[in-house]
Design a protein around this motif. Structure first.
Motif, PDB file in Angstrom:
ATOM      1  N   ALA A   1       0.824  -1.214   0.000  1.00 44.44           N
ATOM      2  CA  ALA A   1       0.000   0.000   0.000  1.00 44.44           C
ATOM      3  C   ALA A   1       0.859   1.265   0.000  1.00 44.44           C
ATOM      4  O   ALA A   1       0.557   2.230  -0.714  1.00 44.44           O
ATOM      5  N   LYS A   2       1.955   1.234   0.775  1.00 48.06           N
ATOM      6  CA  LYS A   2       2.833   2.407   0.823  1.00 48.06           C
ATOM      7  C   LYS A   2       3.479   2.674  -0.539  1.00 48.06           C
ATOM      8  O   LYS A   2       3.552   3.805  -0.996  1.00 48.06           O
ATOM      9  N   HIS A   3       3.963   1.592  -1.162  1.00 45.68           N
ATOM     10  CA  HIS A   3       4.573   1.732  -2.484  1.00 45.68           C
ATOM     11  C   HIS A   3       3.531   2.228  -3.501  1.00 45.68           C
ATOM     12  O   HIS A   3       3.821   3.102  -4.327  1.00 45.68           O
ATOM     13  N   ALA A   4       2.347   1.654  -3.422  1.00 44.91           N
ATOM     14  CA  ALA A   4       1.302   2.006  -4.378  1.00 44.91           C
ATOM     15  C   ALA A   4       0.908   3.479  -4.261  1.00 44.91           C
ATOM     16  O   ALA A   4       0.720   4.166  -5.274  1.00 44.91           O
ATOM     17  N   GLU A   5       0.789   3.973  -3.037  1.00 45.51           N
ATOM     18  CA  GLU A   5       0.402   5.368  -2.840  1.00 45.51           C
ATOM     19  C   GLU A   5       1.444   6.314  -3.448  1.00 45.51           C
ATOM     20  O   GLU A   5       1.108   7.331  -4.062  1.00 45.51           O
ATOM     21  N   LYS A   6       2.709   5.958  -3.267  1.00 44.89           N
ATOM     22  CA  LYS A   6       3.774   6.781  -3.858  1.00 44.89           C
ATOM     23  C   LYS A   6       3.699   6.750  -5.382  1.00 44.89           C
ATOM     24  O   LYS A   6       3.888   7.768  -6.042  1.00 44.89           O
ATOM     25  N   MET A   7       3.401   5.551  -5.918  1.00 39.16           N
ATOM     26  CA  MET A   7       3.313   5.403  -7.368  1.00 39.16           C
ATOM     27  C   MET A   7       2.119   6.169  -7.937  1.00 39.16           C
ATOM     28  O   MET A   7       2.227   6.813  -8.979  1.00 39.16           O
ATOM     29  N   PHE A   8       0.995   6.107  -7.249  1.00 37.75           N
ATOM     30  CA  PHE A   8      -0.184   6.861  -7.692  1.00 37.75           C
ATOM     31  C   PHE A   8       0.130   8.363  -7.714  1.00 37.75           C
ATOM     32  O   PHE A   8      -0.243   9.076  -8.652  1.00 37.75           O
ATOM     33  N   ALA A   9       0.830   8.825  -6.670  1.00 37.73           N
ATOM     34  CA  ALA A   9       1.166  10.242  -6.591  1.00 37.73           C
ATOM     35  C   ALA A   9       2.093  10.657  -7.730  1.00 37.73           C
ATOM     36  O   ALA A   9       1.963  11.749  -8.290  1.00 37.73           O
TER      37      ALA A   9
ATOM     38  N   VAL B   1       0.530   1.505 -12.311  1.00 45.06           N
ATOM     39  CA  VAL B   1       0.827   1.188 -10.916  1.00 45.06           C
ATOM     40  C   VAL B   1       0.914  -0.327 -10.711  1.00 45.06           C
ATOM     41  O   VAL B   1       1.808  -0.820 -10.022  1.00 45.06           O
ATOM     42  N   LYS B   2      -0.013  -1.077 -11.356  1.00 47.84           N
ATOM     43  CA  LYS B   2       0.020  -2.535 -11.260  1.00 47.84           C
ATOM     44  C   LYS B   2       1.363  -3.090 -11.752  1.00 47.84           C
ATOM     45  O   LYS B   2       1.985  -3.934 -11.101  1.00 47.84           O
ATOM     46  N   SER B   3       1.789  -2.619 -12.904  1.00 49.19           N
ATOM     47  CA  SER B   3       3.041  -3.096 -13.493  1.00 49.19           C
ATOM     48  C   SER B   3       4.234  -2.768 -12.598  1.00 49.19           C
ATOM     49  O   SER B   3       5.138  -3.591 -12.410  1.00 49.19           O
ATOM     50  N   ALA B   4       4.212  -1.571 -12.050  1.00 53.69           N
ATOM     51  CA  ALA B   4       5.311  -1.152 -11.180  1.00 53.69           C
ATOM     52  C   ALA B   4       5.365  -1.991  -9.909  1.00 53.69           C
ATOM     53  O   ALA B   4       6.439  -2.381  -9.438  1.00 53.69           O
ATOM     54  N   LEU B   5       4.209  -2.291  -9.345  1.00 52.16           N
ATOM     55  CA  LEU B   5       4.152  -3.121  -8.138  1.00 52.16           C
ATOM     56  C   LEU B   5       4.631  -4.543  -8.417  1.00 52.16           C
ATOM     57  O   LEU B   5       5.325  -5.156  -7.600  1.00 52.16           O
ATOM     58  N   TYR B   6       4.274  -5.059  -9.575  1.00 49.87           N
ATOM     59  CA  TYR B   6       4.694  -6.410  -9.941  1.00 49.87           C
ATOM     60  C   TYR B   6       6.218  -6.463 -10.089  1.00 49.87           C
ATOM     61  O   TYR B   6       6.860  -7.422  -9.655  1.00 49.87           O
TER      62      TYR B   6
END
Length: 269
Positions: A219-227, A242-247
């Motif tokens: 969640a922390k990584h995702a929030e930064k990526m969304f921003a 964001v999905k690709s980056a998280l993967y």
């Protein structure tokens, strides 16, 4: 012939003596040279004898310098050679000194390699490849390195590697278990462990901390990526980025999808 008229200890170096011939300073010698040639006040010296004494003293100075260097810790042949070169000792004198030190066992690269390997394994927990590199840098030859490493068993390597890997793993935060695994592998490789060894180590490690925190970390990584990505894109394209980056960060697809479903619900509200 010239006569020794005075012998006195040098003020700046108490291990050397000044020799005076016919009331004039002639040369300095080590105590060992003084004793070897039985030099005393009144001794008669020919030019040939003086030359021989000076040559012997030069060799003795190189030898004494080496012994002083070896007093603090064990050294390899290469290290002693470098020390003598740094002190501007001639190549011929270096060869003679090295041979003398070897005969007296003050220099023994096999013994050094054996001791260095044991210390590196028992205290530093270094892997064999790192030990090998460091010994090579110190000038130890490959056959001597290989013999020393034969005493570093695979079982001991696994145990040492597991110990330092778990400590390293326990310090990792804000990373997924998959990313943590990759970091641990890289860490073990840097420490000199081979693929055969680290593949035995990884299954023995506990990733409990990363597993328990994985959803929070995601969640922390995702929030930064969304921003970051929302500055240039929106909607489905933003979600996909964001999905690709998280993967790529090592999070599993199931957790990513669960997070995204929740995120999409929030965005719709």
């Amino acid at each position: 012939m010239q006569t020794i008229t005075k012998i006195e200890v040098q003020k700046k170096n108490k291990e050397r003596y000044s020799i005076y011939l016919n009331e004039q300073y002639a040369f300095g010698v080590q105590e060992a040279t003084l004793i070897k040639f039985a030099l005393f006040k009144g001794s008669q010296l020919s030019p040939e004898q003086i030359k021989e004494i000076e040559h012997e003293d030069y060799l003795q100075r190189a030898y004494s310098l080496s012994l002083k260097y070896l007093t603090h810790q064990m050294r390899t042949e290469k290290e002693v050679r470098q020390k003598l070169l740094k002190n501007e000792i001639s190549p011929a004198a270096i060869e003679a000194t090295i041979q003398r030190l070897k005969e007296q066992k003050y220099i023994d690269d096999q013994f050094y390699a054996d001791s260095f390997t044991r210390t590196s394994a028992n205290l530093s927990r270094k892997g064999p490849k790192l030990v090998e590199r460091e010994l090579k840098n110190k000038g130890v030859l490959q056959p001597e390195i290989q013999q020393a490493l034969e005493e570093y068993s695979p079982e001991e390597q696994v145990e040492n590697g597991r110990e330092i890997a778990q400590k390293y793993l326990n310090r990792l935060s804000n990373v997924s278990p998959r990313e943590a695994k990759q970091k641990v592998i890289q860490f073990l490789m840097q420490k000199g462990y081979t693929k055969e060894i680290y593949e035995q180590i990884i299954p023995q490690l506990s990733f409990k901390r990363q597993e328990e925190m994985e959803l929070d970390i995601l969640a922390k990584h995702a929030e930064k990526m969304f921003a970051t990505y929302s500055r240039k894109t929106t909607g489905k394209q933003l979600i996909q980025k964001v999905k690709s980056a998280l993967y790529r960060k090592g999070f599993v697809q199931e957790d990513i999808d669960a997070y995204m479903r929740q995120k999409e619900m929030e965005l719709e509200e």
